[in-house]
Scaffold this active site. Sequence first.
Site, PDB file in Angstrom:
ATOM      1  N   HIS A  51      -1.360   0.383  -9.893  1.00 47.72           N
ATOM      2  CA  HIS A  51      -2.092  -0.219  -8.866  1.00 47.72           C
ATOM      3  C   HIS A  51      -2.790  -1.467  -9.603  1.00 47.72           C
ATOM      4  O   HIS A  51      -4.084  -1.479  -9.608  1.00 47.72           O
ATOM      5  CB  HIS A  51      -3.113   0.395  -7.798  1.00 47.72           C
ATOM      6  CG  HIS A  51      -3.728  -0.299  -6.686  1.00 47.72           C
ATOM      7  ND1 HIS A  51      -3.968   0.302  -5.478  1.00 47.72           N
ATOM      8  CD2 HIS A  51      -3.668  -1.542  -6.350  1.00 47.72           C
ATOM      9  CE1 HIS A  51      -4.136  -0.578  -4.625  1.00 47.72           C
ATOM     10  NE2 HIS A  51      -3.769  -1.766  -5.256  1.00 47.72           N
ATOM     11  N   ARG A 111       0.895  -1.287   0.058  1.00 46.16           N
ATOM     12  CA  ARG A 111       0.000   0.065  -0.107  1.00 46.16           C
ATOM     13  C   ARG A 111       0.824   1.221  -0.071  1.00 46.16           C
ATOM     14  O   ARG A 111       1.856   1.259   0.549  1.00 46.16           O
ATOM     15  CB  ARG A 111      -0.968  -0.070   1.289  1.00 46.16           C
ATOM     16  CG  ARG A 111      -1.792  -0.917   1.366  1.00 46.16           C
ATOM     17  CD  ARG A 111      -3.150  -0.545   0.147  1.00 46.16           C
ATOM     18  NE  ARG A 111      -4.329  -1.510   0.273  1.00 46.16           N
ATOM     19  CZ  ARG A 111      -4.303  -2.403  -0.694  1.00 46.16           C
ATOM     20  NH1 ARG A 111      -3.614  -2.470  -1.433  1.00 46.16           N
ATOM     21  NH2 ARG A 111      -5.447  -2.942  -0.720  1.00 46.16           N
TER      22      ARG A 111
HETATM   23  P1  NDP Z   1      -2.507 -11.718   4.460  1.00 44.78           P
HETATM   24  O1  NDP Z   1      -3.372 -11.042   5.562  1.00 44.78           O
HETATM   25  O2  NDP Z   1      -2.824 -13.018   3.804  1.00 44.78           O
HETATM   26  O3  NDP Z   1      -0.815 -11.562   4.945  1.00 44.78           O
HETATM   27  C1  NDP Z   1      -0.295 -10.592   5.569  1.00 44.78           C
HETATM   28  C2  NDP Z   1       1.051 -11.034   5.914  1.00 44.78           C
HETATM   29  O4  NDP Z   1       1.881  -9.799   6.502  1.00 44.78           O
HETATM   30  C3  NDP Z   1       1.047 -12.132   7.139  1.00 44.78           C
HETATM   31  O5  NDP Z   1       2.048 -12.864   6.727  1.00 44.78           O
HETATM   32  C4  NDP Z   1       1.240 -11.377   8.418  1.00 44.78           C
HETATM   33  O6  NDP Z   1       2.037 -12.038   9.305  1.00 44.78           O
HETATM   34  C5  NDP Z   1       2.245 -10.283   7.781  1.00 44.78           C
HETATM   35  N1  NDP Z   1       2.487  -9.130   8.663  1.00 44.78           N
HETATM   36  C6  NDP Z   1       1.434  -8.421   9.107  1.00 44.78           C
HETATM   37  N2  NDP Z   1       1.751  -7.465   9.902  1.00 44.78           N
HETATM   38  C7  NDP Z   1       3.250  -7.658   9.861  1.00 44.78           C
HETATM   39  C8  NDP Z   1       4.333  -7.021  10.663  1.00 44.78           C
HETATM   40  N3  NDP Z   1       4.051  -5.846  11.593  1.00 44.78           N
HETATM   41  N4  NDP Z   1       5.478  -7.452  10.797  1.00 44.78           N
HETATM   42  C9  NDP Z   1       5.698  -8.738  10.062  1.00 44.78           C
HETATM   43  N5  NDP Z   1       4.847  -9.334   9.139  1.00 44.78           N
HETATM   44  C10 NDP Z   1       3.536  -8.823   9.189  1.00 44.78           C
HETATM   45  O7  NDP Z   1      -2.468 -10.552   3.199  1.00 44.78           O
HETATM   46  P2  NDP Z   1      -2.333 -10.901   1.550  1.00 44.78           P
HETATM   47  O8  NDP Z   1      -1.335 -11.879   1.397  1.00 44.78           O
HETATM   48  O9  NDP Z   1      -3.710 -11.350   1.121  1.00 44.78           O
HETATM   49  O10 NDP Z   1      -2.328  -9.308   1.121  1.00 44.78           O
HETATM   50  C11 NDP Z   1      -1.278  -8.720   1.746  1.00 44.78           C
HETATM   51  C12 NDP Z   1      -1.286  -7.277   1.122  1.00 44.78           C
HETATM   52  O11 NDP Z   1      -1.111  -7.110  -0.464  1.00 44.78           O
HETATM   53  C13 NDP Z   1      -2.676  -6.385   1.073  1.00 44.78           C
HETATM   54  O12 NDP Z   1      -2.961  -6.144   2.584  1.00 44.78           O
HETATM   55  C14 NDP Z   1      -2.491  -5.147   0.392  1.00 44.78           C
HETATM   56  O13 NDP Z   1      -1.761  -4.358   0.994  1.00 44.78           O
HETATM   57  C15 NDP Z   1      -1.510  -5.784  -0.770  1.00 44.78           C
HETATM   58  N6  NDP Z   1      -2.017  -5.901  -2.128  1.00 44.78           N
HETATM   59  C16 NDP Z   1      -1.823  -5.396  -3.046  1.00 44.78           C
HETATM   60  C17 NDP Z   1      -2.423  -5.339  -4.282  1.00 44.78           C
HETATM   61  C18 NDP Z   1      -1.871  -4.540  -5.548  1.00 44.78           C
HETATM   62  O14 NDP Z   1      -2.338  -4.960  -6.645  1.00 44.78           O
HETATM   63  N7  NDP Z   1      -0.718  -3.929  -5.681  1.00 44.78           N
HETATM   64  C19 NDP Z   1      -3.296  -6.225  -4.677  1.00 44.78           C
HETATM   65  C20 NDP Z   1      -3.670  -6.994  -3.469  1.00 44.78           C
HETATM   66  C21 NDP Z   1      -3.422  -6.887  -2.187  1.00 44.78           C
HETATM   67  P3  NDP Z   1       1.385 -13.294  10.012  1.00 44.78           P
HETATM   68  O15 NDP Z   1       1.454 -14.380   8.868  1.00 44.78           O
HETATM   69  O16 NDP Z   1       2.028 -13.667  11.226  1.00 44.78           O
HETATM   70  O17 NDP Z   1      -0.004 -12.975  10.368  1.00 44.78           O
END
Ligand code: NDP
Length: 319
Positions: free
Chosen positions: A282, A234
């Site tokens: 995006h 993001r």
């Molecule tokens: P998920 O919720 O499946 O995964 C998020 C991951 O981030 C998890 O592994 C989580 O850890 C980790 N995480 C969260 N907070 C922290 C932190 N503080 N420190 C370390 N690791 C952290 O999300 P998705 O994979 O589905 O999507 C990720 C992001 O991709 C979306 O939120 C969005 O921002 C972005 N996105 C961008 C798009 C684009 O076209 N550019 C399209 C779709 C999404 P844990 O496993 O321990 O919970």
Amino acid sequence: MISSTPIKGVYLSSTVDLKARFGKAFESVSDVLNLHEPQEIADPSEIRFALSWKPADDAFAPYPNLEMVSSIAAGVDSILNCPSLPVDVIVTRICDPDQAYMMAEFAVWQVIWYHRNMRQYLINENNHVWRWVDRLSISDYTVGILGFGNLGRTVARALVSLGFPVVAACRTAIKKPDYTGITLLSGTTSIRNTAARANILINLLPLTAETQFVLDANLFAAMPRGSVLIQIGRGEHLKEADLIGALDNGQLSAASLDVFSSEPLPSDHPFWDDLRIMVTPHDASESGISVVVEQVAACVADFTQGKAHRFAIDRSRGY
Ligand code: NDP
């Protein structure tokens, strides 16, 4: 509450015409959910559900009986940050395997683009120059991935299959991780420690209070000199001025940016003309319409049957 009549819902977005995009497809699940535009709703107290993407600040205010809000995308940050979102509503998101493959395709393209120094080949071709371009061996080119969720895992597997060493960061330690070729780091130091090993760093974190502006001068300074940033999380993960500083002082050699704090990126923004930066609109990946409809309907059906909610996010965690 268990009910067999369809739930009444509302489309809420300040940027996307959700009815035009999803209306036809949602007709196939009219037995569980009936969606309406705000102006079509005579009695807002009947609305228990909202389908949303980037809602206006006051979007949720008219609906006193709202119980569930579904994002049309993987991220929920724009919904959780909306000031009128009631504190106790369930928020759900999309978790689309095909979107994860699309994200992997984008990430693999980017990694290969930089590993093979494609920009230099294009310059050479333009100048009719026949010259090999130096590169590290694949096994020396470490890819760091911030976020190891639905998208990060698929990206990591795709890169491992090509032979790239992968280091990935998540929050919660996985007890018995079984990811051949992937070094998985967890906890509060995982982001910095992943960046410190990455020749190319892919950001796939959700936007939360903890991860806002995580891509800053401190993190860039921890990376190997001349590394590359692929920013597909993001816009608010990145301190834009710090990126320019790191490119100017050579700490980073290039960046690809797909997401921005202001979208669409204004036409006079300096990123457009900066040859060190690749801008995409995006568009790294998106959820398919049929998956959105299927998963939203499943969430609503769970809710009406009093079951645990598939795809609900943890509001206290922010993702
Ligand atoms: P998920 O919720 O499946 O995964 C998020 C991951 O981030 C998890 O592994 C989580 O850890 C980790 N995480 C969260 N907070 C922290 C932190 N503080 N420190 C370390 N690791 C952290 O999300 P998705 O994979 O589905 O999507 C990720 C992001 O991709 C979306 O939120 C969005 O921002 C972005 N996105 C961008 C798009 C684009 O076209 N550019 C399209 C779709 C999404 P844990 O496993 O321990 O919970």
